[in-house]
Write a protein that holds these residues in place. Structure first.
Motif, PDB file in Angstrom:
ATOM      1  N   THR A 137       6.549  -4.787   5.994  1.00  0.00           N
ATOM      2  CA  THR A 137       6.515  -6.210   5.649  1.00  0.00           C
ATOM      3  C   THR A 137       6.420  -6.369   4.138  1.00  0.00           C
ATOM      4  O   THR A 137       6.034  -5.428   3.429  1.00  0.00           O
ATOM      5  N   PRO A 138       6.734  -7.559   3.607  1.00  0.00           N
ATOM      6  CA  PRO A 138       6.582  -7.785   2.165  1.00  0.00           C
ATOM      7  C   PRO A 138       5.160  -7.557   1.677  1.00  0.00           C
ATOM      8  O   PRO A 138       4.959  -7.089   0.554  1.00  0.00           O
ATOM      9  N   LYS A 139       4.169  -7.857   2.505  1.00  0.00           N
ATOM     10  CA  LYS A 139       2.776  -7.647   2.089  1.00  0.00           C
ATOM     11  C   LYS A 139       2.469  -6.161   1.950  1.00  0.00           C
ATOM     12  O   LYS A 139       1.771  -5.736   1.021  1.00  0.00           O
ATOM     13  N   ASP A 140       2.990  -5.346   2.891  1.00  0.00           N
ATOM     14  CA  ASP A 140       2.834  -3.891   2.765  1.00  0.00           C
ATOM     15  C   ASP A 140       3.454  -3.403   1.463  1.00  0.00           C
ATOM     16  O   ASP A 140       2.873  -2.578   0.745  1.00  0.00           O
ATOM     17  N   LEU A 141       4.651  -3.901   1.172  1.00  0.00           N
ATOM     18  CA  LEU A 141       5.365  -3.469  -0.023  1.00  0.00           C
ATOM     19  C   LEU A 141       4.612  -3.884  -1.285  1.00  0.00           C
ATOM     20  O   LEU A 141       4.498  -3.101  -2.237  1.00  0.00           O
ATOM     21  N   ALA A 142       4.088  -5.113  -1.295  1.00  0.00           N
ATOM     22  CA  ALA A 142       3.380  -5.613  -2.473  1.00  0.00           C
ATOM     23  C   ALA A 142       2.117  -4.807  -2.771  1.00  0.00           C
ATOM     24  O   ALA A 142       1.708  -4.696  -3.934  1.00  0.00           O
ATOM     25  N   ASN A 143       1.506  -4.244  -1.735  1.00  0.00           N
ATOM     26  CA  ASN A 143       0.251  -3.513  -1.910  1.00  0.00           C
ATOM     27  C   ASN A 143       0.427  -1.993  -1.896  1.00  0.00           C
ATOM     28  O   ASN A 143      -0.555  -1.253  -1.930  1.00  0.00           O
ATOM     29  N   PHE A 144       1.677  -1.543  -1.857  1.00  0.00           N
ATOM     30  CA  PHE A 144       1.910  -0.120  -1.615  1.00  0.00           C
ATOM     31  C   PHE A 144       1.479   0.763  -2.784  1.00  0.00           C
ATOM     32  O   PHE A 144       1.773   0.495  -3.941  1.00  0.00           O
ATOM     33  N   LYS A 145       0.763   1.818  -2.441  1.00  0.00           N
ATOM     34  CA  LYS A 145       0.411   2.888  -3.372  1.00  0.00           C
ATOM     35  C   LYS A 145       0.202   4.159  -2.573  1.00  0.00           C
ATOM     36  O   LYS A 145       0.019   4.111  -1.346  1.00  0.00           O
TER      37      LYS A 145
END
Length: 352
Positions: A313-321
């Motif tokens: 999801t976009p939220k996963d991508l925004a927080n990805f590290k």
């Protein structure tokens, strides 16, 4: 007694009016003729090419692509490109355009101009940068086309994108009894594949084109890691809330150096990768990937992590590290370290 006028008398009263009209008409004709000569002797406006241009902005490699998609060919010596990036003016000259087209003097249908903003202007394009582009016909100083550039995914929703870390890289590892050496990494070091196995010999970490992580001896220590913060802003790529991803893969290109002679080397480095995602309750979690990765003692090699089930999801991508955590059984004298030359998250957006 009144006399009747004789036949020999003439009527000349209207002659002056007729002559006046003729003279005025002649003057008007002469003036119009003079005006016509002046107007038609002037050069007309330059013919501005009518061209359809497709623009793509790829933030991941600081590149602007301009493809000639139709219309008239354009002489490279007769146009220039003006870029307005966050209010700052930058120019791409005719000679640079010609060089980008492999020294062709004509920009024709199907040809693509590639502008690397770092090479051309020293500008590192970010997710939130506003980029306006002006294609200018230099003889007339008229616009051929004006565009506000969007990113690749906005232009082509089916496109696969690969993100490299845009945020900070943190390393908490040290080497030696007195921790004389500290792990190191910056995001530019992992944005392109350009390492060789000799890079670790360079004395200063700042000059390496790869990161440095020193695995501790014994078991994996949860407080010793190298963390890559991707810092992606999905909206900048046209990714909207509610979009989902497919084929999400983390690509890692790394080398596990040690100074042990080649004939004595063993796979003595236990490497684990941990990634951060948002669970179904909206909570952020660190989770280990379910495989231990091998040491690459002879050269830089690829490994691939399929994260489709977690990063979708976009939220996963925004927080990805992601974090590297490792341990080694090698002695300190072996100078064991893990060098990462490239790390990227490849995604495809579901076509819904």
């Amino acid at each position: 007694m009144l006399k009747t006028p004789g036949k020999g008398l003439k009527k000349e009263a209207a002659v002056s009016e007729v002559m006046g009209t003729v003279l005025l008409t002649g003057i008007v004709v002469i003036m119009l003729s003079a005006l016509g000569v002046a107007v038609f002797s002037m050069e007309g406006p330059d013919d501005v090419p009518h061209t359809n241009v497709q623009e793509i902005l790829d933030i991941s490699n600081n590149t602007i692509y301009l493809k000639h998609n139709g219309g008239e060919p354009v002489s490279t010596e007769n146009f220039k490109i003006i870029a307005n990036i966050n209010g700052m003016r930058h120019e791409y000259t005719s000679s640079q355009i010609c060089e980008s087209l492999e020294n062709s003097s004509v920009w024709k249908i199907g040809d693509t101009i590639e502008i690397n903003s770092m090479d051309a202007w020293g500008v590192d394009l970010g997710n939130d940068d506003k980029v306006e582009l002006f294609l200018v016909d230099t003889p007339s100083n008229e616009l051929i086309q004006k565009s506000t550039l969007t990113s690749a995914l906005q232009k082509n929703p089916d496109l696969s994108l690969c993100f490299t870390p845009m945020g900070d890289i943190t390393d908490t590892s040290t080497s030696g009894k007195n921790a004389a050496k500290k792990g190191y990494g910056e995001n530019w070091q992992v944005s392109a594949i350009d390492s060789t196995t000799n890079e670790y010999k360079i004395a200063t970490n700042e000059n390496k084109n790869c990161t440095t992580y020193y695995p501790p001896t014994g078991m994996i220590n949860t407080s010793i890691y190298q963390e890559f913060n991707f810092g992606v802003k999905p909206a900048a790529y046209g990714i909207r809330p509610g979009d989902t991803f497919s084929n999400v893969t983390l690509i890692i290109y790394y080398y596990t150096h040690d100074s042990t002679p080649a004939n004595n080397k063993k796979d003595d480095c236990d490497i684990k990768f941990e990634y951060y995602y948002i669970d179904e309750y909206g909570q952020g979690k660190w989770e280990y990937y379910n495989e231990t990765f091998p040491a690459h003692n002879s050269d830089f090699e690829y490994e691939y992590l399929n994260l489709t089930d977690r990063i979708n999801t976009p939220k996963d991508l925004a927080n990805f590290k992601v974090r590297i955590k490792a341990s080694t059984t090698a002695a300190e004298s072996s100078e064991k370290e893990i060098n990462v030359d490239y790390i990227g998250l490849s995604i495809e957006e579901d076509n819904i």
